[in-house]
Design a protein around this motif. Structure first.
Motif, PDB file in Angstrom:
ATOM      1  N   LYS A 171       0.832  -1.205   0.000  1.00  0.00           N
ATOM      2  CA  LYS A 171       0.000   0.000   0.000  1.00  0.00           C
ATOM      3  C   LYS A 171       0.867   1.256   0.000  1.00  0.00           C
ATOM      4  O   LYS A 171       0.597   2.229  -0.721  1.00  0.00           O
ATOM      5  CB  LYS A 171      -0.930  -0.009   1.208  1.00  0.00           C
ATOM      6  CG  LYS A 171      -2.005   1.079   1.181  1.00  0.00           C
ATOM      7  CD  LYS A 171      -2.895   0.934   2.396  1.00  0.00           C
ATOM      8  CE  LYS A 171      -3.986   1.979   2.383  1.00  0.00           C
ATOM      9  NZ  LYS A 171      -4.824   1.918   3.604  1.00  0.00           N
ATOM     10  N   LEU A 172       1.907   1.257   0.798  1.00  0.00           N
ATOM     11  CA  LEU A 172       2.831   2.390   0.821  1.00  0.00           C
ATOM     12  C   LEU A 172       3.572   2.507  -0.511  1.00  0.00           C
ATOM     13  O   LEU A 172       3.782   3.610  -1.021  1.00  0.00           O
ATOM     14  CB  LEU A 172       3.825   2.236   1.974  1.00  0.00           C
ATOM     15  CG  LEU A 172       4.881   3.325   2.139  1.00  0.00           C
ATOM     16  CD1 LEU A 172       4.236   4.704   2.257  1.00  0.00           C
ATOM     17  CD2 LEU A 172       5.757   3.035   3.353  1.00  0.00           C
ATOM     18  N   MET A 173       3.951   1.382  -1.110  1.00  0.00           N
ATOM     19  CA  MET A 173       4.642   1.412  -2.396  1.00  0.00           C
ATOM     20  C   MET A 173       3.733   2.008  -3.476  1.00  0.00           C
ATOM     21  O   MET A 173       4.188   2.767  -4.331  1.00  0.00           O
ATOM     22  CB  MET A 173       5.080   0.010  -2.798  1.00  0.00           C
ATOM     23  CG  MET A 173       6.329  -0.485  -2.082  1.00  0.00           C
ATOM     24  SD  MET A 173       7.728   0.647  -2.234  1.00  0.00           S
ATOM     25  CE  MET A 173       7.869   0.810  -4.008  1.00  0.00           C
ATOM     26  N   VAL A 231      -4.865   5.705   1.394  1.00  0.00           N
ATOM     27  CA  VAL A 231      -3.870   6.458   2.160  1.00  0.00           C
ATOM     28  C   VAL A 231      -3.132   5.515   3.103  1.00  0.00           C
ATOM     29  O   VAL A 231      -3.762   4.841   3.926  1.00  0.00           O
ATOM     30  CB  VAL A 231      -4.541   7.584   2.966  1.00  0.00           C
ATOM     31  CG1 VAL A 231      -3.513   8.295   3.840  1.00  0.00           C
ATOM     32  CG2 VAL A 231      -5.232   8.564   2.038  1.00  0.00           C
ATOM     33  N   PRO A 232      -1.798   5.426   3.035  1.00  0.00           N
ATOM     34  CA  PRO A 232      -1.058   4.621   4.009  1.00  0.00           C
ATOM     35  C   PRO A 232      -1.337   5.108   5.431  1.00  0.00           C
ATOM     36  O   PRO A 232      -1.377   6.313   5.685  1.00  0.00           O
ATOM     37  CB  PRO A 232       0.409   4.871   3.621  1.00  0.00           C
ATOM     38  CG  PRO A 232       0.358   5.243   2.167  1.00  0.00           C
ATOM     39  CD  PRO A 232      -0.919   6.019   2.011  1.00  0.00           C
ATOM     40  N   GLY A 233      -1.557   4.193   6.326  1.00  0.00           N
ATOM     41  CA  GLY A 233      -1.857   4.556   7.711  1.00  0.00           C
ATOM     42  C   GLY A 233      -3.332   4.582   8.030  1.00  0.00           C
ATOM     43  O   GLY A 233      -3.708   4.795   9.174  1.00  0.00           O
ATOM     44  N   GLN A 250      -5.420 -12.025   9.795  1.00  0.00           N
ATOM     45  CA  GLN A 250      -5.643 -11.424  11.093  1.00  0.00           C
ATOM     46  C   GLN A 250      -4.930 -10.086  11.240  1.00  0.00           C
ATOM     47  O   GLN A 250      -5.159  -9.354  12.197  1.00  0.00           O
ATOM     48  CB  GLN A 250      -5.148 -12.373  12.207  1.00  0.00           C
ATOM     49  CG  GLN A 250      -5.652 -13.795  12.076  1.00  0.00           C
ATOM     50  CD  GLN A 250      -7.154 -13.885  12.065  1.00  0.00           C
ATOM     51  OE1 GLN A 250      -7.817 -13.128  12.769  1.00  0.00           O
ATOM     52  NE2 GLN A 250      -7.700 -14.780  11.275  1.00  0.00           N
ATOM     53  N   LEU A 251      -4.018  -9.757  10.299  1.00  0.00           N
ATOM     54  CA  LEU A 251      -3.263  -8.509  10.393  1.00  0.00           C
ATOM     55  C   LEU A 251      -4.023  -7.370   9.730  1.00  0.00           C
ATOM     56  O   LEU A 251      -4.530  -7.526   8.635  1.00  0.00           O
ATOM     57  CB  LEU A 251      -1.900  -8.651   9.707  1.00  0.00           C
ATOM     58  CG  LEU A 251      -0.929  -9.693  10.329  1.00  0.00           C
ATOM     59  CD1 LEU A 251       0.337  -9.737   9.515  1.00  0.00           C
ATOM     60  CD2 LEU A 251      -0.622  -9.337  11.765  1.00  0.00           C
ATOM     61  N   GLN A 252      -4.072  -6.224  10.360  1.00  0.00           N
ATOM     62  CA  GLN A 252      -4.656  -5.048   9.714  1.00  0.00           C
ATOM     63  C   GLN A 252      -3.559  -4.362   8.910  1.00  0.00           C
ATOM     64  O   GLN A 252      -2.466  -4.127   9.390  1.00  0.00           O
ATOM     65  CB  GLN A 252      -5.216  -4.057  10.728  1.00  0.00           C
ATOM     66  CG  GLN A 252      -5.923  -2.894  10.052  1.00  0.00           C
ATOM     67  CD  GLN A 252      -6.565  -1.965  11.055  1.00  0.00           C
ATOM     68  OE1 GLN A 252      -6.339  -2.088  12.228  1.00  0.00           O
ATOM     69  NE2 GLN A 252      -7.333  -1.024  10.575  1.00  0.00           N
ATOM     70  N   LEU A 253      -3.848  -4.083   7.665  1.00  0.00           N
ATOM     71  CA  LEU A 253      -2.848  -3.493   6.777  1.00  0.00           C
ATOM     72  C   LEU A 253      -2.922  -1.987   6.854  1.00  0.00           C
ATOM     73  O   LEU A 253      -3.955  -1.382   6.635  1.00  0.00           O
ATOM     74  CB  LEU A 253      -3.118  -3.949   5.341  1.00  0.00           C
ATOM     75  CG  LEU A 253      -2.212  -3.379   4.278  1.00  0.00           C
ATOM     76  CD1 LEU A 253      -0.789  -3.845   4.505  1.00  0.00           C
ATOM     77  CD2 LEU A 253      -2.695  -3.776   2.912  1.00  0.00           C
ATOM     78  N   PHE A 254      -1.786  -1.334   7.153  1.00  0.00           N
ATOM     79  CA  PHE A 254      -1.726   0.120   7.207  1.00  0.00           C
ATOM     80  C   PHE A 254      -0.829   0.619   6.074  1.00  0.00           C
ATOM     81  O   PHE A 254       0.015  -0.092   5.592  1.00  0.00           O
ATOM     82  CB  PHE A 254      -1.182   0.610   8.546  1.00  0.00           C
ATOM     83  CG  PHE A 254      -2.128   0.391   9.669  1.00  0.00           C
ATOM     84  CD1 PHE A 254      -3.391   0.943   9.649  1.00  0.00           C
ATOM     85  CD2 PHE A 254      -1.771  -0.400  10.744  1.00  0.00           C
ATOM     86  CE1 PHE A 254      -4.277   0.747  10.685  1.00  0.00           C
ATOM     87  CE2 PHE A 254      -2.641  -0.583  11.784  1.00  0.00           C
ATOM     88  CZ  PHE A 254      -3.885  -0.022  11.768  1.00  0.00           C
TER      89      PHE A 254
END
Length: 421
Positions: free
Chosen positions: A313-315, A339-341, A417-421
């Motif tokens: 997502k950041l990339m 938006v990242p984050g 299970q991980l939330q992606l930021f």
């Protein structure tokens, strides 16, 4: 438990550990008060706490005998390992006894292929059928459907199992043929289509008859091995995206190649599984499923593989500076998600909260936005920090670069299970 059964349990539980596709299903199977156990709505997980407790799913193989000689598999025919097979009655009794002792909440059952696919599938179905009909077991059951098994057996399995899965294993047909010459994608896709048809037919039947039995109510899943072949992330994610268009497909799991047969020259010379790449694929998978991304926005011919230092997502944001900064108080929900984050829940709260007033950075922090990332890609009701337009992407890459390498124990192999930021 006899010594013989205990020895089988040791061998076949160890043999089953390489299959990762047994995460939470999200399916409920209620007990009517006359049976044993139930599958709660929050799903069944096969997981460990930091101190090693809480194995909630019996993850086991019916047998580790196999007629196939797949290069990447520890149970391949040519390997000199201890072999054994559970009797159907032994595995049924083991499941019930483990449940009564509160060791497990369900069963994940796979198998090597012995004699032929139908013979193996028939024995898997008998385990599930005996649990349901004889012992009235209402807990979660996940069965692996054997490629090449008949439609009749797959349909019967769907009547007793909560979830069915068929492992694709290798993304491209040519590489599958190289490492597993006795397998092909056609034999794998066929039981997948049987499961899909069963789910659709069951849904139509339930429209006419409210209490008609459900077919594999938790759908189906599959698994891809990562790093055993030169297949790129672009190829893998395009395949996953196509699979998710199938009505019954719930999850595609990515399993970092474990070099268990290092003597085979067809396999890459890896010293450890590519866990970071596996982690990035799960993050990209999350983008495709919940963040409205297309595969070509994450990987493409110019960037065929995911960056191992930065999340996808950041990339994406660094490669498309023209889309930012995003005005949090005006932008559409889909654009805020990029938006990242900002995760799905945070984006939903932003859209609902801004109806009552303009949001500033303090509001965003309370909502749960990771401002140390998001501040470079947004504007809000105050003087913004330097955004990506004032700070070059390469500078931001250094500012937001990878932290210390992830420890394998910390990488969530279920990743959903991980939330992606």
């Amino acid at each position: 438990m006899t010594d013989q059964v205990f020895e089988k349990l040791q061998i076949l539980a160890e043999a089953a550990r390489y299959d990762v596709s047994c995460a939470s299903s999200g399916h409920s199977r209620k007990n009517n008060g006359k049976g044993l156990g139930n599958a709660q709505g929050w799903g069944i997980c096969h997981s460990f706490t930091e101190d090693g407790r809480c194995i909630s799913l019996l993850k086991i193989m019916l047998t580790n005998h196999c007629i196939y000689d797949c290069a990447y598999c520890i149970n391949r025919r040519s390997n000199d390992i201890r072999r054994t097979t559970f009797l159907v009655s032994e595995l049924v009794e083991l499941t019930i006894e483990f449940y009564r002792r509160n060791y497990i909440e369900g069963l994940f059952l796979s198998s090597g292929v012995v004699r032929n696919p139908d013979y193996t599938m028939e024995r898997l179905v008998r385990v599930a059928k005996d649990l349901r009909q004889i012992h009235r077991f209402y807990g979660y059951i996940h069965l692996k459907s054997i490629p090449g098994a008949s439609r009749e057996l797959v349909n019967e399995a769907g009547r007793y199992a909560d979830r069915l899965s068929v492992n694709l294993e290798i993304a491209s047909e040519s590489n599958l043929k190289l490492l597993a010459p006795e397998k092909d994608h056609e034999r794998i896709y066929k039981p997948m289509s049987f499961i899909q048809q069963g789910v659709l037919e069951s849904a139509e039947e339930r429209k006419k008859h409210r209490h008609a039995p459900r077919f594999a109510p938790a759908g189906q899943s599959t698994q891809l091995i990562i790093g055993a072949t030169p297949d790129t992330d672009n190829q893998i994610l395009h395949l996953s995206s196509a699979l998710y268009t199938r009505p019954a497909m719930k999850r595609v799991y990515y399993s970092g190649f474990i070099p268990v047969n290092d003597y085979d020259s067809r396999l890459p010379a890896l010293t450890s599984p590519p866990l970071v790449r596996e982690h990035r694929l799960y993050q990209a998978d999350w983008l495709l499923r919940f963040y409205f991304f297309k595969v070509d926005e994450v990987v493409n011919d110019a960037y065929p593989n995911l960056d191992l230092e930065l999340d996808p997502k950041l990339m994406y944001a660094l490669r498309h500076p023209q889309l930012f900064p995003v005005d949090i108080n005006r932008a559409d929900y889909e654009l805020i998600l990029r938006v990242p984050g900002i995760g799905v829940k945070s984006a939903q709260l932003i859209v609902s909260s801004r109806r009552y007033g303009r949001l500033n950075s303090e509001h965003l922090r309370k909502i749960g936005v990771v401002l140390k990332r998001a501040k470079y890609f947004i504007t809000c009701n105050e003087s913004p920090a330097l955004t990506i337009n004032e700070t070059k992407p390469e500078v931001l890459r250094r500012l937001l670069g990878a932290p210390a390498p992830l420890k394998p124990a910390k990488i969530d192999k279920m990743a959903g299970q991980l939330q992606l930021f």
